[in-house]
Design a protein around this motif. Structure first.
Motif, PDB file in Angstrom:
ATOM      1  N   LEU A  62     -25.342 -30.374  50.665  1.00 44.07           N
ATOM      2  CA  LEU A  62     -24.915 -29.208  49.714  1.00 44.07           C
ATOM      3  C   LEU A  62     -24.365 -28.004  50.368  1.00 44.07           C
ATOM      4  N   PRO A  63     -23.602 -26.865  50.405  1.00 47.98           N
ATOM      5  CA  PRO A  63     -22.770 -25.180  50.940  1.00 47.98           C
ATOM      6  C   PRO A  63     -23.170 -24.835  51.133  1.00 47.98           C
ATOM      7  N   GLU A  64     -24.874 -24.002  51.046  1.00 46.49           N
ATOM      8  CA  GLU A  64     -25.486 -22.797  51.812  1.00 46.49           C
ATOM      9  C   GLU A  64     -26.633 -22.609  50.927  1.00 46.49           C
ATOM     10  N   THR A  65     -27.151 -21.496  51.228  1.00 46.27           N
ATOM     11  CA  THR A  65     -28.397 -21.456  50.763  1.00 46.27           C
ATOM     12  C   THR A  65     -29.187 -19.385  50.399  1.00 46.27           C
ATOM     13  N   ALA A  66     -27.462 -19.292  51.172  1.00 46.24           N
ATOM     14  CA  ALA A  66     -27.977 -17.852  51.187  1.00 46.24           C
ATOM     15  C   ALA A  66     -27.154 -16.943  49.503  1.00 46.24           C
ATOM     16  N   SER A  67     -26.322 -17.156  48.545  1.00 44.48           N
ATOM     17  CA  SER A  67     -26.226 -17.173  47.431  1.00 44.48           C
ATOM     18  C   SER A  67     -27.279 -17.086  46.051  1.00 44.48           C
ATOM     19  N   SER A  68     -27.536 -18.669  46.590  1.00 47.83           N
ATOM     20  CA  SER A  68     -28.388 -18.751  45.303  1.00 47.83           C
ATOM     21  C   SER A  68     -29.380 -19.871  46.140  1.00 47.83           C
ATOM     22  N   GLU A  69     -30.748 -20.257  45.348  1.00 52.39           N
ATOM     23  CA  GLU A  69     -31.961 -20.410  45.995  1.00 52.39           C
ATOM     24  C   GLU A  69     -32.098 -21.862  44.996  1.00 52.39           C
ATOM     25  N   ARG A  70     -31.197 -22.335  44.537  1.00 46.63           N
ATOM     26  CA  ARG A  70     -30.759 -23.556  43.730  1.00 46.63           C
ATOM     27  C   ARG A  70     -30.561 -24.677  44.659  1.00 46.63           C
ATOM     28  N   TRP A  71     -29.802 -24.385  45.827  1.00 49.54           N
ATOM     29  CA  TRP A  71     -29.288 -25.367  46.598  1.00 49.54           C
ATOM     30  C   TRP A  71     -30.435 -26.423  47.528  1.00 49.54           C
ATOM     31  N   ASP A  72     -31.658 -25.673  48.418  1.00 47.88           N
ATOM     32  CA  ASP A  72     -32.621 -27.105  48.142  1.00 47.88           C
ATOM     33  C   ASP A  72     -33.647 -26.579  47.660  1.00 47.88           C
ATOM     34  N   SER A  73     -34.105 -25.642  46.802  1.00 44.07           N
ATOM     35  CA  SER A  73     -35.388 -25.457  45.821  1.00 44.07           C
ATOM     36  C   SER A  73     -34.821 -26.938  44.741  1.00 44.07           C
ATOM     37  N   LYS A  74     -33.613 -26.852  43.894  1.00 46.36           N
ATOM     38  CA  LYS A  74     -33.841 -27.389  43.465  1.00 46.36           C
ATOM     39  C   LYS A  74     -33.132 -29.140  43.693  1.00 46.36           C
ATOM     40  N   ASP A  75     -31.530 -28.707  43.768  1.00 51.16           N
ATOM     41  CA  ASP A  75     -30.557 -29.585  44.041  1.00 51.16           C
ATOM     42  C   ASP A  75     -31.415 -30.869  45.233  1.00 51.16           C
ATOM     43  N   LYS A  76     -31.498 -30.653  46.075  1.00 54.06           N
ATOM     44  CA  LYS A  76     -32.660 -31.226  46.834  1.00 54.06           C
ATOM     45  C   LYS A  76     -32.917 -32.367  46.743  1.00 54.06           C
ATOM     46  N   PRO A  77     -34.031 -31.156  46.730  1.00 56.57           N
ATOM     47  CA  PRO A  77     -35.131 -32.752  46.084  1.00 56.57           C
ATOM     48  C   PRO A  77     -35.001 -33.665  44.933  1.00 56.57           C
ATOM     49  N   LEU A  78     -34.196 -33.310  44.036  1.00 55.03           N
ATOM     50  CA  LEU A  78     -34.016 -33.541  42.562  1.00 55.03           C
ATOM     51  C   LEU A  78     -32.644 -34.965  43.197  1.00 55.03           C
ATOM     52  N   LEU A  79     -31.945 -34.630  43.712  1.00 52.48           N
ATOM     53  CA  LEU A  79     -30.881 -36.016  44.818  1.00 52.48           C
ATOM     54  C   LEU A  79     -31.342 -36.734  44.911  1.00 52.48           C
ATOM     55  N   THR A  80     -32.410 -36.293  46.115  1.00 50.39           N
ATOM     56  CA  THR A  80     -33.239 -37.256  46.957  1.00 50.39           C
ATOM     57  C   THR A  80     -33.730 -37.856  46.509  1.00 50.39           C
ATOM     58  N   GLN A  81     -34.875 -37.536  45.207  1.00 53.06           N
ATOM     59  CA  GLN A  81     -36.184 -37.984  44.054  1.00 53.06           C
ATOM     60  C   GLN A  81     -35.287 -38.994  43.268  1.00 53.06           C
ATOM     61  N   LYS A  82     -34.067 -38.977  42.377  1.00 52.90           N
ATOM     62  CA  LYS A  82     -32.980 -39.833  41.960  1.00 52.90           C
ATOM     63  C   LYS A  82     -31.927 -40.348  42.628  1.00 52.90           C
TER      64      LYS A  82
END
Length: 386
Positions: A62-82
């Motif tokens: 994933l690209p970064e964390t500064a511009s949007s909270e989504r990457w670590d808070s949503k995409d990371k756990p969802l991708l791992t889980q799914k």
């Protein structure tokens, strides 16, 4: 004697050549032939990347964390889980580039060295990430571009939203509501995302399509239109400060590409006591964005159901693992790279959100929680908070 010496010399030379050839043959018999990069190579972990079939080691970048909270808070756990649900026993190697293309390249190299045989990649830079795709292809490793298109003809798949539609929703919201804000002027500023992110270009293109008739007939006047490097929220604040100064605070509409930058633009407006008086757009339906909508400081955001996007990526990973045709997933959809290559794509549908439908969209889906968005807000805020 001369004839005899010549024959003896020839015999000696022939013997030396023959022995050399025999030795070379023996040496080659112990060296395996070079592998064909298009048919799969050994990745160093004992697992072979044969186009991803049978793969149980997936790299998520994933690209970064500064511009949007989504990457670590949503995409990371969802991708791992799914992904792990789609392929029982699969391991997911997660890495975040922290806004640095070189770091992302190194992370991808590390994944390939470890034996990851499918990559799910949200590029920090859509052009720079093409190098990752090239290296992956050389090792028979398919790449799924996640959320952001990668400018490579060798890209295997793309999973995202209809990103031009995202911009159209933002622009159309302005078209539908601008009359409530232009009593004292008609100026609009456009603070766009990072030009290295192909999505930012699509967002702007979609917004311009909706707004261009109002520009052409003079109903609205565009006084600022710039991309913001790295989606930097602090730079967005500087931009908004500059726009207000240059126009003596005469701004009626602020098209802002996402909620993070919109929050910074709102801070700038607050300093001039203009918050709530200027139509501000956003995107990502973050907690902060929804809070700004409930308080009246932001007019709208765009909800992109990341759960569906992550599921789309996991479904493609499974299809690659199983060796099945993913056409049923893409339904024939493609998105073209700059060179015109059509990339098979899974595209989800974005939704415009404002005060009227927060309950029926982001809250109903569990994307945000009432307790989170109402924290620190007065009771009854936006008709949502208890």
């Amino acid at each position: 004697m001369k004839l005899f010496s010549r024959n003896r010399s020839f015999t000696a030379i022939f013997g030396i050549v023959l022995i050399s050839m025999l030795l070379a043959a023996c040496g080659n018999s112990s060296t395996p032939p070079a592998s064909n990069p298009t048919s799969g190579t050994n990745t160093g972990s004992g697992q072979t990347a044969a186009g991803g079939k049978g793969c149980t080691k997936v790299g998520v970048l994933l690209p970064e964390t500064a511009s949007s909270e989504r990457w670590d808070s949503k995409d990371k756990p969802l991708l791992t889980q799914k992904i792990q649900a789609a392929i029982p026993g699969a391991t997911v190697d997660y890495a975040n580039a922290g806004g640095d293309s070189t770091v992302q390249q190194n992370q991808a190299d590390a994944d390939l060295t470890k034996g990851d045989c499918i990559l799910v990649l949200a590029a920090h830079d859509s052009d720079a990430a093409a190098t990752i795709v090239t290296k992956a292809k050389q090792q028979g490793v398919p790449v799924i571009a996640y959320d952001r298109l990668i400018q490579s003809p060798d890209l295997n798949y793309y999973v995202s939203f209809d990103n031009e539609k995202v911009g159209q929703l933002q622009g159309q919201y302005i078209v539908d509501h601008y009359k409530d804000y232009i009593k004292n002027g008609k100026n609009i500023s456009m603070i766009n995302g990072s030009q290295t992110d192909n999505n930012a270009i699509l967002f702007r293109n979609g917004a311009i399509k909706a707004l261009q008739p109002l520009f052409d007939n003079g109903t609205l006047k565009k006084v600022y239109d710039q991309y913001t490097p790295d989606w930097d929220n602090d730079k967005a604040r500087v931009e908004m400060d500059g726009v207000l100064t240059a126009n003596q605070n005469n701004i009626q509409i602020a098209y802002v590409a996402n909620d993070g930058m919109a929050n910074s633009a709102i801070a700038s407006l607050k300093a001039q006591k203009l918050n709530g008086k200027v139509l501000v757009t956003g995107q990502d339906a973050t907690v902060a964005g929804i809070q700004n909508i409930l308080t009246g400081d932001q007019a709208m955001t765009v909800y992109k159901a990341i759960d569906k996007e992550a599921q789309g990526a996991a479904d493609l990973v499974k299809a690659i693992h199983d060796g099945t045709d993913p056409k049923a997933l893409t339904n024939g959809a493609t998105v073209k790279t700059k060179d015109g290559t059509a990339i098979p794509s899974v595209l989800e549908t974005p939704v415009a959100v404002d005060k009227t439908n927060i309950k029926d969209t982001v809250i109903k889906d569990g994307f945000v929680k009432v307790a989170d968005v109402c924290k620190g807000l007065p009771a009854g805020a936006g008709g949502v908070c208890p």
